[in-house]
Design a protein around this motif. Structure first.
Motif, short mmCIF file in Angstrom:
data_model
loop_
_atom_site.label_atom_id
_atom_site.label_comp_id
_atom_site.label_asym_id
_atom_site.label_seq_id
_atom_site.Cartn_x
_atom_site.Cartn_y
_atom_site.Cartn_z
N MET A 197 0.85 -1.21 0.00
CA MET A 197 0.00 0.00 0.00
C MET A 197 0.88 1.25 0.00
N THR A 198 0.40 2.30 -0.62
CA THR A 198 1.19 3.52 -0.71
C THR A 198 1.30 4.19 0.66
N THR A 199 2.44 4.83 0.89
CA THR A 199 2.70 5.51 2.15
C THR A 199 2.57 7.02 1.99
N THR A 200 2.58 7.72 3.11
CA THR A 200 2.53 9.18 3.04
C THR A 200 3.78 9.73 2.34
N ALA A 201 4.91 9.04 2.54
CA ALA A 201 6.14 9.47 1.86
C ALA A 201 6.00 9.31 0.34
N ASP A 202 5.35 8.24 -0.09
CA ASP A 202 5.11 8.04 -1.52
C ASP A 202 4.29 9.19 -2.09
N ILE A 203 3.22 9.55 -1.38
CA ILE A 203 2.34 10.61 -1.86
C ILE A 203 3.06 11.95 -1.89
N PHE A 232 -0.41 17.87 3.54
CA PHE A 232 -0.82 17.57 4.92
C PHE A 232 -1.23 16.11 4.97
N LYS A 233 -0.36 15.29 5.57
CA LYS A 233 -0.59 13.85 5.64
C LYS A 233 -0.79 13.30 4.22
N ARG A 234 -1.94 12.71 3.92
CA ARG A 234 -2.16 12.18 2.58
C ARG A 234 -3.01 13.14 1.74
N MET A 235 -2.93 14.41 2.06
CA MET A 235 -3.82 15.38 1.44
C MET A 235 -3.06 16.61 0.98
N LEU A 236 -3.59 17.26 -0.06
CA LEU A 236 -3.13 18.58 -0.46
C LEU A 236 -4.26 19.55 -0.17
N ILE A 237 -4.01 20.50 0.71
CA ILE A 237 -5.03 21.47 1.12
C ILE A 237 -4.92 22.70 0.23
N ASN A 270 -6.17 8.52 -1.64
CA ASN A 270 -6.68 7.35 -0.93
C ASN A 270 -5.87 6.10 -1.24
N GLN A 271 -5.67 5.29 -0.23
CA GLN A 271 -5.03 3.99 -0.44
C GLN A 271 -6.01 3.04 -1.14
N THR A 272 -5.46 2.08 -1.83
CA THR A 272 -6.28 1.04 -2.44
C THR A 272 -5.75 -0.32 -1.99
N SER A 273 -6.47 -1.37 -2.33
CA SER A 273 -6.04 -2.71 -1.95
C SER A 273 -4.89 -3.20 -2.84
N THR A 274 -4.60 -2.45 -3.90
CA THR A 274 -3.53 -2.83 -4.82
C THR A 274 -2.24 -2.14 -4.43
N LEU A 278 -8.03 9.02 -14.65
CA LEU A 278 -7.09 9.25 -15.74
C LEU A 278 -7.82 9.27 -17.08
N ARG A 279 -7.21 9.93 -18.04
CA ARG A 279 -7.82 10.04 -19.36
C ARG A 279 -8.01 8.67 -20.00
N ASP A 280 -6.99 7.84 -19.87
CA ASP A 280 -7.02 6.49 -20.45
C ASP A 280 -7.39 5.51 -19.35
N THR A 281 -8.50 4.85 -19.47
CA THR A 281 -8.98 3.95 -18.41
C THR A 281 -8.08 2.73 -18.24
N ARG A 282 -7.17 2.52 -19.16
CA ARG A 282 -6.25 1.38 -19.03
C ARG A 282 -5.11 1.71 -18.07
N ASP A 283 -4.89 2.98 -17.81
CA ASP A 283 -3.82 3.40 -16.90
C ASP A 283 -4.31 3.38 -15.46
N ARG A 284 -3.35 3.33 -14.54
CA ARG A 284 -3.66 3.35 -13.12
C ARG A 284 -2.78 4.37 -12.42
N TRP A 285 -3.26 4.86 -11.27
CA TRP A 285 -2.48 5.81 -10.48
C TRP A 285 -1.42 5.04 -9.69
N SER A 286 -0.41 4.60 -10.37
CA SER A 286 0.65 3.81 -9.74
C SER A 286 1.87 4.67 -9.47
N ILE A 287 2.40 4.57 -8.26
CA ILE A 287 3.58 5.37 -7.91
C ILE A 287 4.81 4.91 -8.68
N LYS A 288 4.75 3.75 -9.30
CA LYS A 288 5.88 3.23 -10.06
C LYS A 288 5.87 3.69 -11.52
#
Length: 209
Positions: A1-7, A24-29, A43-47, A77-87
């Protein structure tokens, strides 16, 4: 799961492009924070390595125990085949593109009660947990007749042992005593929410001294 440092890392370019955004934590205010906490929650996901950005505008005069993600929706995302992956090496540019266009367009101007009422119409009711926010906002605006009608509707919609029912009944009774008493209660709830969310450094009280 993604961490606050990742975000924090993947939003670096976004924060450079829009320096008003505060991490701020996992948020941009998005300041200023007055009656409304506007921003983007990641938000974290199960992936593993995948997150989901969520735009939101939370009314701080609505008392809750935690941050409520109901007043918004996910950014896609514009392309539904893409994912919000930190990698994914494109992730930072994607965030700049989507947040600064779709995201800011949705929440950027929601900085007053009238704008919030209009904005909330675009949010699905099941995400807001009903329309209690309408009653509270009308009460804040001092629109007594409309607020009373919305409040009576709330009393019929919620269980009498719920906090929403009790808070609604309390405000309805106070309306007969003038706006100042209603404002004192709403202000106390807002101050409580600011403390609970630990956003005191960013909150600029919109209430008269």
């Amino acid at each position: 799961m993604t961490t606050t440092a990742d975000i924090k890392r993947v939003t670096r370019l976004l924060r450079e492009q829009e320096p008003r955004l505060i991490y701020f934590k996992r948020m941009l205010i998005l300041p200023p924070v007055g009656h409304y906490l506007r921003g983007f929650f990641f938000n974290q996901t199960s992936t593993k390595d995948v997150f989901q950005p969520y735009y939101m505008v939370q009314p701080l005069y609505r008392p809750t125990e935690v941050l409520v993600l109901g007043y918004g929706d996910y950014l896609y995302l514009r392309d539904t085949r893409d994912r919000w992956s930190i990698k994914d090496p494109r992730i930072e540019k994607w965030l700049v593109d989507i947040v600064l266009s779709d995201g800011m367009r949705r929440i950027g101007s929601v900085d007053n009660p009238e704008a919030f009422l209009e904005y909330s119409k675009s949010v699905q009711t099941w995400r807001t947990g009903g329309d209690w926010h309408v009653f509270l906002t009308l009460a804040l605006l001092g629109q007594v007749d409309k607020a009373r009608a919305a409040g009576l509707k709330n009393l019929q919609s919620y269980r009498s042992d719920s906090n929403i029912w009790r808070h609604t009944r309390r405000l309805l009774l106070l309306m007969d005593s003038g706006q100042a008493r209603v404002d004192r209660v709403l202000k106390s709830w807002e101050q409580m929410m600011v403390r609970r969310l630990k956003i005191e450094p960013y909150w600029q009280s919109p209430w008269p001294s």
